[in-house]
Motif scaffolding. Structure first.
Motif, mmCIF file in Angstrom:
data_model
loop_
_atom_site.group_PDB
_atom_site.id
_atom_site.type_symbol
_atom_site.label_atom_id
_atom_site.label_comp_id
_atom_site.label_asym_id
_atom_site.label_seq_id
_atom_site.Cartn_x
_atom_site.Cartn_y
_atom_site.Cartn_z
ATOM 1 N N THR A 72 6.577 7.775 -3.039
ATOM 2 C CA THR A 72 5.638 7.580 -1.934
ATOM 3 C C THR A 72 4.467 8.540 -2.090
ATOM 4 O OG1 THR A 72 5.466 7.484 0.477
ATOM 5 C CG2 THR A 72 6.775 9.264 -0.432
ATOM 6 N N GLY A 73 3.411 8.302 -1.320
ATOM 7 C CA GLY A 73 2.264 9.200 -1.325
ATOM 8 C C GLY A 73 1.209 8.844 -2.353
ATOM 9 N N LEU A 74 0.264 9.766 -2.513
ATOM 10 C CA LEU A 74 -0.858 9.551 -3.427
ATOM 11 C C LEU A 74 -0.916 10.628 -4.504
ATOM 12 C CD1 LEU A 74 -3.658 8.489 -0.887
ATOM 13 C CD2 LEU A 74 -2.232 7.004 -2.318
ATOM 14 N N SER A 75 0.255 11.081 -4.948
ATOM 15 C CA SER A 75 0.278 11.989 -6.096
ATOM 16 C C SER A 75 -0.110 11.226 -7.348
ATOM 17 C CB SER A 75 1.686 12.570 -6.284
ATOM 18 O OG SER A 75 2.584 11.540 -6.697
ATOM 19 N N ARG A 76 -0.523 11.938 -8.357
ATOM 20 C CA ARG A 76 -0.859 11.295 -9.634
ATOM 21 C C ARG A 76 0.356 10.513 -10.164
ATOM 22 N NH1 ARG A 76 -4.669 11.652 -13.468
ATOM 23 N NH2 ARG A 76 -4.069 11.132 -15.594
ATOM 24 N N LYS A 77 1.526 11.109 -10.083
ATOM 25 C CA LYS A 77 2.728 10.448 -10.589
ATOM 26 C C LYS A 77 2.947 9.103 -9.892
ATOM 27 C CE LYS A 77 7.776 10.989 -10.909
ATOM 28 N NZ LYS A 77 7.903 10.442 -12.282
ATOM 29 N N HIS A 78 2.909 9.120 -8.551
ATOM 30 C CA HIS A 78 3.197 7.885 -7.826
ATOM 31 C C HIS A 78 2.113 6.830 -8.045
ATOM 32 C CE1 HIS A 78 5.040 5.253 -4.986
ATOM 33 N NE2 HIS A 78 4.018 5.286 -4.146
ATOM 34 N N ILE A 79 0.864 7.238 -8.098
ATOM 35 C CA ILE A 79 -0.228 6.282 -8.297
ATOM 36 C C ILE A 79 -0.124 5.613 -9.663
ATOM 37 C CG2 ILE A 79 -2.728 6.076 -8.645
ATOM 38 C CD1 ILE A 79 -3.090 8.134 -6.416
ATOM 39 N N ILE A 80 0.067 6.404 -10.708
ATOM 40 C CA ILE A 80 0.117 5.843 -12.062
ATOM 41 C C ILE A 80 1.319 4.919 -12.223
ATOM 42 C CG2 ILE A 80 0.346 6.377 -14.517
ATOM 43 C CD1 ILE A 80 -2.401 7.078 -13.272
ATOM 44 N N GLU A 81 2.472 5.343 -11.712
ATOM 45 C CA GLU A 81 3.649 4.494 -11.812
ATOM 46 C C GLU A 81 3.506 3.238 -10.953
ATOM 47 O OE1 GLU A 81 6.830 8.095 -12.798
ATOM 48 O OE2 GLU A 81 6.701 7.293 -10.767
ATOM 49 N N SER A 82 2.851 3.379 -9.821
ATOM 50 C CA SER A 82 2.712 2.242 -8.905
ATOM 51 C C SER A 82 1.768 1.178 -9.439
ATOM 52 C CB SER A 82 2.228 2.730 -7.534
ATOM 53 O OG SER A 82 3.214 3.526 -6.913
ATOM 54 N N ILE A 83 0.649 1.583 -10.047
ATOM 55 C CA ILE A 83 -0.273 0.565 -10.575
ATOM 56 C C ILE A 83 0.403 -0.216 -11.689
ATOM 57 C CG2 ILE A 83 -1.415 2.130 -12.224
ATOM 58 C CD1 ILE A 83 -3.017 -0.838 -10.336
ATOM 59 N N ASN A 84 1.193 0.452 -12.503
ATOM 60 C CA ASN A 84 1.888 -0.263 -13.582
ATOM 61 C C ASN A 84 2.895 -1.268 -13.024
ATOM 62 O OD1 ASN A 84 0.479 1.105 -15.590
ATOM 63 N ND2 ASN A 84 1.982 2.752 -15.721
ATOM 64 N N GLY A 85 3.602 -0.870 -11.970
ATOM 65 C CA GLY A 85 4.546 -1.787 -11.349
ATOM 66 C C GLY A 85 3.845 -2.955 -10.680
ATOM 67 N N SER A 86 2.735 -2.690 -10.020
ATOM 68 C CA SER A 86 1.997 -3.763 -9.352
ATOM 69 C C SER A 86 1.459 -4.774 -10.357
ATOM 70 C CB SER A 86 0.846 -3.177 -8.526
ATOM 71 O OG SER A 86 1.329 -2.476 -7.396
ATOM 72 N N LEU A 87 0.912 -4.297 -11.451
ATOM 73 C CA LEU A 87 0.381 -5.212 -12.469
ATOM 74 C C LEU A 87 1.487 -6.081 -13.058
ATOM 75 C CD1 LEU A 87 -2.153 -2.920 -14.355
ATOM 76 C CD2 LEU A 87 -2.624 -4.571 -12.535
ATOM 77 N N HIS A 100 -3.354 3.173 0.569
ATOM 78 C CA HIS A 100 -2.892 2.489 1.783
ATOM 79 C C HIS A 100 -2.930 3.377 3.021
ATOM 80 C CE1 HIS A 100 -0.039 -1.115 2.803
ATOM 81 N NE2 HIS A 100 -0.988 -0.977 3.691
ATOM 82 N N ARG A 101 -2.925 4.659 2.863
ATOM 83 C CA ARG A 101 -3.166 5.650 3.915
ATOM 84 C C ARG A 101 -3.677 6.919 3.242
ATOM 85 N NH1 ARG A 101 -2.481 1.716 6.433
ATOM 86 N NH2 ARG A 101 -1.446 1.398 8.449
ATOM 87 N N TYR A 102 -4.055 7.890 4.029
ATOM 88 C CA TYR A 102 -4.477 9.191 3.504
ATOM 89 C C TYR A 102 -3.230 10.055 3.330
ATOM 90 C CZ TYR A 102 -7.211 13.462 2.971
ATOM 91 O OH TYR A 102 -7.780 14.611 2.486
ATOM 92 N N ASP A 103 -3.146 10.764 2.214
ATOM 93 C CA ASP A 103 -1.986 11.616 1.930
ATOM 94 C C ASP A 103 -2.355 13.062 2.225
ATOM 95 O OD1 ASP A 103 0.181 12.997 0.979
ATOM 96 O OD2 ASP A 103 0.248 12.010 -0.974
ATOM 97 N N HIS A 104 -1.801 13.601 3.318
ATOM 98 C CA HIS A 104 -2.106 14.974 3.717
ATOM 99 C C HIS A 104 -1.379 16.003 2.858
ATOM 100 C CE1 HIS A 104 -4.290 13.884 7.417
ATOM 101 N NE2 HIS A 104 -3.429 12.889 7.509
ATOM 102 N N GLU A 105 -0.458 15.576 2.013
ATOM 103 C CA GLU A 105 0.331 16.515 1.223
ATOM 104 C C GLU A 105 -0.087 16.582 -0.246
ATOM 105 O OE1 GLU A 105 4.450 15.553 1.877
ATOM 106 O OE2 GLU A 105 4.461 16.628 3.775
#
Length: 338
Positions: free
Chosen positions: A94-109, A123-128
């Motif tokens: 979850t969130g907008l860390s580099r790890k989650h973003i990179i893994e998520s775009i690959n899964g979405s594609l 999808h939301r702002y990540d305060h962490e």
């Protein structure tokens, strides 16, 4: 046919009605019916499709990818989003860390069966997570060709300005915000829209019919119709409760019927056309559980509502309209685990 609008200050055109599959594909609607709705959208001229990895815990992306398979990719504009928990819900799911973003775009594609998405949205702002980390990850995805443009959803005016400043520094096309917006929910007008205009973003708005309330089918003092979102225990009922619990609001909505009739529109068409009168709105997202709903809603494209009628709508709804800009911030959890 559906009209097109530019998205933000970019050269990208999208259909002013965008088909979205939140709360439908992979959950409420069987796959065959979902494909029928997508086909109906294509038939009426909708080429823009919005989804997210979190919808039905990734199943919605899979259904949309299957439904669009065989269509000319260059003739479509496909949007998806990242932030909310997916998979088993581990600490980095979850969130907008580099790890989650990179893994998520690959899964979405992979699920969407495409090499790239036209628009990838936070999808939301990540305060962490530091905003710099998030924006650099988005920039890398754009440079890798996995997304053509980036956007956000439900960010505050201050967050949009900060994101836009970093996007400019990183030379990334940051062009959209996806907020809730309807006759009843106007919290973006006083702060988010001006900030977006300054930054070169436009809005792709969700829930223009207020989860179905503005169709007029929910009557004051009466139970929600069988099979409606107001009776759906899978998520729809909770989202719509704040409207259905207000009997005066439901009565005010009934007062919109004569206005819709004068314009030869259904109440749903009136609600969708209303959000499109805002010059900063590039598209209204419509969902559907039946193809006929898509065909009906498509008639809202290109409708111009006279200024005096817009004023009458305001008079009918009165103080039942939510306008407080602070409500935008309440949609983003203070922590990822909230």
């Amino acid at each position: 046919m559906i009209e097109y609008r530019y998205l933000g200050n970019s050269g990208l055109k999208i259909t002013e009605l965008t088909y979205g599959n939140w709360l439908t594909h992979g959950s409420q609607v069987e796959n065959d019916q979902a494909r029928a709705c997508v086909n109906a959208a294509l038939d009426v001229g909708i080429s823009s499709f919005d989804t997210a990895d979190v919808y039905a815990n990734t199943a919605a992306e899979t259904v949309l990818g299957e439904a669009l398979k065989g269509e000319r990719r260059e003739s479509l504009e496909i949007f998806t989003k990242v932030y909310w928990p997916t998979g088993p819900g581990g600490p980095n799911d979850t969130g907008l860390s580099r790890k989650h973003i990179i893994e998520s775009i690959n899964g979405s594609l992979r699920r969407l069966q495409t090499d790239y998405v036209d628009l990838y949205q936070a999808h939301r702002y990540d305060h962490e997570t530091p905003l710099e980390e998030t924006m650099l990850a988005f920039a890398d995805i754009v440079r890798q060709g996995k997304a053509l443009y980036i956007g956000v959803s439900e960010w505050t005016a201050e967050q949009i300005r900060a994101g836009a400043a970093l996007a400019k520094e990183l030379r990334v096309p940051f062009i959209s915000n996806q907020p809730q917006y309807s006759m009843l929910w106007r919290v973006i007008e006083d702060a988010v829209v001006p900030a977006s205009e300054e930054a070169g973003l436009s809005q792709i708005v969700w829930s223009p019919v207020a989860q179905g309330v503005l169709t007029g089918k929910y009557l004051p003092g009466a139970p929600a119709p069988a099979g409606s979102r107001g009776t759906d225990e899978k998520g729809g009922k909770g989202m719509i409760a704040r409207f259905l619990d207000d009997q005066e609001l439901l009565a005010r909505v009934q007062g919109l019927k004569p206005i819709a009739e004068e314009l030869d529109l259904t109440m749903a068409q009136l609600a969708i056309a209303w959000v499109l009168q805002n010059r900063n709105v590039a598209a209204a997202i419509i969902g559907a559980s039946r193809p006929e709903q898509v065909i009906d809603n498509a008639k809202a494209s290109g409708v111009s509502i006279p200024a005096e009628v817009m004023a009458r709508i305001d008079e009918v709804l009165g103080d039942k309209v939510a306008r407080d800009p602070a409500l935008t911030a309440e949609t983003s959890p203070a922590t990822r685990r909230a």
